[in-house]
Design a protein around this motif. Structure first.
Motif, mmCIF file in Angstrom:
data_model
loop_
_atom_site.group_PDB
_atom_site.id
_atom_site.type_symbol
_atom_site.label_atom_id
_atom_site.label_comp_id
_atom_site.label_asym_id
_atom_site.label_seq_id
_atom_site.Cartn_x
_atom_site.Cartn_y
_atom_site.Cartn_z
ATOM 1 N N GLY A 189 0.699 -1.016 0.012
ATOM 2 C CA GLY A 189 0.170 0.189 -0.434
ATOM 3 C C GLY A 189 0.930 1.125 0.075
ATOM 4 N N ASP A 190 1.835 1.648 0.591
ATOM 5 C CA ASP A 190 2.864 2.602 0.866
ATOM 6 C C ASP A 190 3.774 2.657 -0.596
ATOM 7 O OD1 ASP A 190 2.451 2.384 3.506
ATOM 8 O OD2 ASP A 190 3.853 2.409 4.111
ATOM 9 N N LEU A 191 3.884 1.709 -0.830
ATOM 10 C CA LEU A 191 5.065 1.804 -2.645
ATOM 11 C C LEU A 191 3.674 2.502 -3.464
ATOM 12 C CD1 LEU A 191 7.043 -1.052 -1.728
ATOM 13 C CD2 LEU A 191 7.869 0.810 -1.732
ATOM 14 N N ALA A 192 2.622 1.851 -3.871
ATOM 15 C CA ALA A 192 1.851 2.135 -4.195
ATOM 16 C C ALA A 192 1.284 3.256 -4.070
ATOM 17 C CB ALA A 192 1.066 0.569 -4.778
ATOM 18 N N THR A 193 0.986 4.363 -2.984
ATOM 19 C CA THR A 193 0.250 5.268 -2.729
ATOM 20 C C THR A 193 1.349 6.163 -2.977
ATOM 21 O OG1 THR A 193 -0.757 4.802 -1.201
ATOM 22 C CG2 THR A 193 -0.370 6.604 -1.239
ATOM 23 N N ALA A 194 2.999 5.655 -3.408
ATOM 24 C CA ALA A 194 3.819 6.542 -3.944
ATOM 25 C C ALA A 194 4.332 6.712 -5.069
ATOM 26 C CB ALA A 194 5.266 6.217 -2.891
ATOM 27 N N GLY A 195 3.346 6.145 -5.502
ATOM 28 C CA GLY A 195 3.145 5.980 -7.384
ATOM 29 C C GLY A 195 4.282 5.222 -7.434
ATOM 30 N N LEU A 196 5.009 3.869 -6.835
ATOM 31 C CA LEU A 196 5.727 3.005 -7.685
ATOM 32 C C LEU A 196 4.897 1.561 -7.936
ATOM 33 C CD1 LEU A 196 8.578 2.464 -5.263
ATOM 34 C CD2 LEU A 196 7.970 3.782 -7.879
#
Ligand SMILES: Cc1cc2nc3c(=O)[nH]c(=O)nc-3n(C[C@H](O)[C@H](O)[C@H](O)COP(=O)(O)OP(=O)(O)OC[C@H]3O[C@@H](n4cnc5c(N)ncnc54)[C@H](O)[C@@H]3O)c2cc1C
Length: 493
Positions: free
Chosen positions: A24-31
């Motif tokens: 969730g964190d990485l996807a939220t960061a746009g990755l």
């Protein structure tokens, strides 16, 4: 290598709580994030029930704390032994309690967030081989009868205590078995316990009863005189008997929908990083459930690693930042092994001297507030801090509490945990902060609500995981610019 290839920035193996928070964190960061999960279907089996204060703060940083709290019951004291309780009421946090909620609720919230942010979850995956070189990683899997190679810049093994990633990397998992033949059952009760959480230990064994919140209860029971191999069948009569004997109350266990026998090991990998692969959660450390810290520690591993991976992949930070995942999280894992080990060993104490020591410790801890408080800070995660460079400001490496912030626009953040929801650093100062403008995509600026409070002369840079990266007293613009460059990289990269 197989013909079919899928490319991401990060591949995460394992959709447990650790993998899902990270995703969730990485996807939220746009990755671009792919989570590979072995189970073809979702499991409704739950292990963890206790969510501690620091984890709730991390959920608050993601706007999820209220939703998670709504799924369970809060308690502010957990009875460990007769007179020794984990008392959370004095913890300096917005969440001075333990949330009791089944692990599945925690996972569901994290999964929804990760999918909403764009992470891809692939189920029914059998991981066969791993490769890495200076450019990235490749994970060969079989899924739905097909061979697929997932390539990425980095990969994380969040695949639990029997981690395939760890095994394929050849990373040792040294430690020892701490307890075996513990019985678990999900049951209905004829008599409702008085407390949310019921636990007791005697010379004979221990028993634990906790509600799912929907009329079902998890019972954990152990009797030292009934050691059995793990595969032996479990009977409800046996669990009911141990529970009745240890707790001194017959709760009328019936209609078991699931029963199991498990053992617990205490183990930790020496290195959480192997080149472009990382291990997190139970894949990196495991211990007995005593103190309810395993899932909490895994979630905090993920919160520590996610922003570092994002910063390095975007080119805002050097690869060396990723080494701090080991220097910061390995000691925390070791401490958790020690504290849960101490609790379980005291619970298992049989010899007269050890039981006498337990009584003495319980009496001492009960009377000496500070000792109990240190224990509560450690188990809740509130007391965790990270190593700071020599000579740095005393706040560096420390967890920053939920400071109140001056609200400078409608719906702007009014406290630190709200400001952290942007997934960026937060720079707090009474001074004018235009020096940070070139890094506006990486840092949120704010002023403390009380200009005369503790931070009156201090400029504080808070990392996305809520720990102080840097702090200075009345720094010059040049000093502040240097700190921002160190932590946020070259503007515009
Ligand atoms: C009885 C009991 C009670 C507990 N109570 C608490 C508590 O109250 N509080 C607490 O904090 N902790 C508690 N724990 C510990 C907690 O359950 C674990 O620490 C937590 O589940 C670890 O999360 P994880 O995401 O690291 O690993 P897991 O939850 O184990 O998730 C790993 C995931 O990886 C998947 N996987 C495994 N291998 C592969 C593979 N090769 N390829 C793809 N996917 C794979 C698995 O299917 C799983 O979905 C308890 C544990 C037990 C046994």
């Amino acid at each position: 290598m197989s013909d079919k290839q899928q490319t991401s920035d990060v591949v995460i193996v394992g959709a447990g709580p650790t993998g899902l928070l990270l995703a969730g964190d990485l996807a939220t960061a746009g990755l671009r994030v792919t989570v590979l999960e072995r189970r073809a279907a979702e499991s409704n089996l739950t292990r963890a029930f206790a969510v501690h204060a620091r984890t709730l703060e991390q959920f608050d940083d993601r706007g999820l704390a209220d939703d998670l709290i709504a799924t369970g019951q809060v308690i502010d004291s957990v009875q460990l032994f007769n007179r020794l309780a984990l008392d959370t009421r004095k913890l300096p946090t917005r969440f001075p309690f333990v949330l009791i909620t089944p692990q599945s609720n925690t996972e569901n919230l994290l999964k929804e967030r990760a999918l909403k942010a764009g992470a891809t979850l692939v189920r029914g995956v059998d991981l066969r081989a791993l490769h890495q070189d200076h450019r990235g990683v490749a994970l060969e899997v079989r899924a739905e009868g097909e061979s697929v190679t997932h390539t990425a810049k980095y990969a994380v093994g969040a695949d639990g205590v029997r981690s395939t990633v760890r095994d394929l990397l050849g990373i040792p998992f040294p430690g020892e078995s701490v307890i075996s033949s513990v019985l678990l059952a999900d049951v209905r009760l004829r008599r409702e316990p008085e407390n949310v959480l019921t636990f007791y230990a005697t010379a004979q064994g221990f028993a634990f009863v906790v509600p799912f919140g929907d009329g079902w209860y998890r019972v954990i029971a152990w009797d030292r005189s009934r050691p059995r191999p793990e595969g032996d069948p479990v009977s409800l009569a046996e669990i009911a008997d141990i529970t009745r004997t240890v707790l001194g109350v017959d709760y009328g266990l019936h209609d078991a929908r699931w029963m199991s026998r498990f053992h617990s090991d205490e183990r930790q990998v020496p290195n959480y990083r192997s080149g472009r692969f990382f291990l997190a959660g139970d894949a990196a450390h495991c211990h007995s459930p005593a103190g309810g810290q395993g899932m909490n520690t895994g979630l905090q591993d993920a919160a520590n690693l996610s922003w570092k991976l994002a910063a390095v992949i975007r080119g805002w930070a050097p690869d060396a930042l990723l080494d701090t995942y080991q220097t910061e999280r390995h000691p925390v894992g070791r401490t958790v092994l020690r504290s849960s080990g101490a609790i379980i060993r005291l619970a298992l104490a049989r010899s007269a001297p050890t039981r006498a020591l337990r009584s003495a410790l319980v009496a001492t801890a009960g009377h000496l507030g500070p000792l109990a408080e240190i224990g509560a800070r450690q188990i809740s995660g509130i007391g965790i801090s990270y190593p700071a460079p020599k000579g740095s400001h005393h706040l560096v490496g420390r967890r920053i509490p939920d400071l109140r912030l001056a609200v400078d626009e409608p719906n702007g953040p009014s406290r630190l945990h709200e400001a952290l929801r942007a997934g960026r650093f937060v720079l707090i100062s009474n001074d004018e902060l235009s020096v940070a403008d070139p890094w506006a995509d990486r840092v949120v600026t704010a002023a403390p609500a009380d200009p005369h409070g503790k931070l009156r002369d201090t400029v504080l840079l808070v990392r996305p995981d809520g720990y102080a990266a840097w702090a200075g007293i009345d720094p010059s613009r040049g000093e502040l610019r240097a700190a921002l460059s160190q932590w946020l990289g070259t503007p515009g990269d």
